[in-house]
Design a protein around this motif. Structure first.
Motif, mmCIF file in Angstrom:
data_model
loop_
_atom_site.group_PDB
_atom_site.id
_atom_site.type_symbol
_atom_site.label_atom_id
_atom_site.label_comp_id
_atom_site.label_asym_id
_atom_site.label_seq_id
_atom_site.Cartn_x
_atom_site.Cartn_y
_atom_site.Cartn_z
ATOM 1 N N TRP A 10 5.549 27.712 66.377
ATOM 2 C CA TRP A 10 5.030 28.909 65.516
ATOM 3 C C TRP A 10 4.335 30.285 66.344
ATOM 4 C CZ3 TRP A 10 6.120 31.362 61.557
ATOM 5 C CH2 TRP A 10 5.902 32.261 61.168
ATOM 6 N N LYS A 11 4.033 29.294 67.270
ATOM 7 C CA LYS A 11 3.362 30.410 68.971
ATOM 8 C C LYS A 11 4.053 31.006 69.005
ATOM 9 C CE LYS A 11 -0.568 29.290 69.513
ATOM 10 N NZ LYS A 11 -1.856 30.122 68.529
ATOM 11 N N GLN A 12 5.333 30.852 69.719
ATOM 12 C CA GLN A 12 7.232 30.683 70.435
ATOM 13 C C GLN A 12 7.312 31.867 69.183
ATOM 14 O OE1 GLN A 12 5.458 27.407 70.394
ATOM 15 N NE2 GLN A 12 5.736 27.350 72.491
ATOM 16 N N LEU A 13 7.866 31.389 68.089
ATOM 17 C CA LEU A 13 8.788 32.121 67.406
ATOM 18 C C LEU A 13 7.570 33.414 66.793
ATOM 19 C CD1 LEU A 13 9.859 29.414 65.213
ATOM 20 C CD2 LEU A 13 10.839 30.278 66.438
ATOM 21 N N ALA A 14 5.982 33.255 66.449
ATOM 22 C CA ALA A 14 5.685 34.480 65.952
ATOM 23 C C ALA A 14 5.831 35.881 66.792
ATOM 24 C CB ALA A 14 3.413 34.051 65.867
ATOM 25 N N LEU A 29 0.727 36.923 60.285
ATOM 26 C CA LEU A 29 1.775 35.629 61.246
ATOM 27 C C LEU A 29 0.734 34.304 61.402
ATOM 28 C CD1 LEU A 29 3.456 37.498 64.379
ATOM 29 C CD2 LEU A 29 4.350 36.757 61.672
ATOM 30 N N THR A 30 -0.251 34.692 61.402
ATOM 31 C CA THR A 30 -1.692 33.269 61.185
ATOM 32 C C THR A 30 -1.527 33.037 60.431
ATOM 33 O OG1 THR A 30 -2.916 34.515 62.881
ATOM 34 C CG2 THR A 30 -3.490 32.630 61.629
ATOM 35 N N SER A 36 7.765 29.352 55.242
ATOM 36 C CA SER A 36 9.028 30.398 54.710
ATOM 37 C C SER A 36 8.947 30.979 54.038
ATOM 38 C CB SER A 36 10.120 29.498 54.481
ATOM 39 O OG SER A 36 11.093 28.658 56.131
ATOM 40 N N GLN A 37 7.847 30.756 52.518
ATOM 41 C CA GLN A 37 8.357 30.904 51.658
ATOM 42 C C GLN A 37 7.303 32.271 51.592
ATOM 43 O OE1 GLN A 37 9.905 31.120 48.629
ATOM 44 N NE2 GLN A 37 10.994 29.220 50.018
ATOM 45 N N TYR A 38 5.807 32.263 52.849
ATOM 46 C CA TYR A 38 4.546 33.603 52.538
ATOM 47 C C TYR A 38 5.453 34.286 53.185
ATOM 48 C CZ TYR A 38 0.531 35.391 53.882
ATOM 49 O OH TYR A 38 0.253 35.715 54.388
#
Length: 65
Positions: A10-14, A29-30, A36-38
């Protein structure tokens, strides 16, 4: 990429998500943290797009990784 793998990276994708959808906040993002739904819901809210379109965009983004 499956949702478990997304959560793990997640950290890389954020950063890439923020670059693609600049209207999303760091707080968005946090809270999303790989959900994915959120994320699709926030895209709907911030960009005023339909649910189906938001889910499609998130799915296409996920497929790239």
């Amino acid at each position: 990429m499956n949702e478990d793998r997304i959560k793990g990276q997640w950290k890389q994708l954020a950063g890439q998500i923020k670059a693609k959808w600049g209207k999303l906040t760091d707080d968005d993002l946090t809270i999303a943290e790989g959900n994915s739904q959120y994320l699709a819901g926030k895209l709907q809210e911030r960009y005023g797009i339909a649910k189906d379109e938001a889910e499609k965009q998130v799915r296409e983004f996920n497929d790239r990784f």
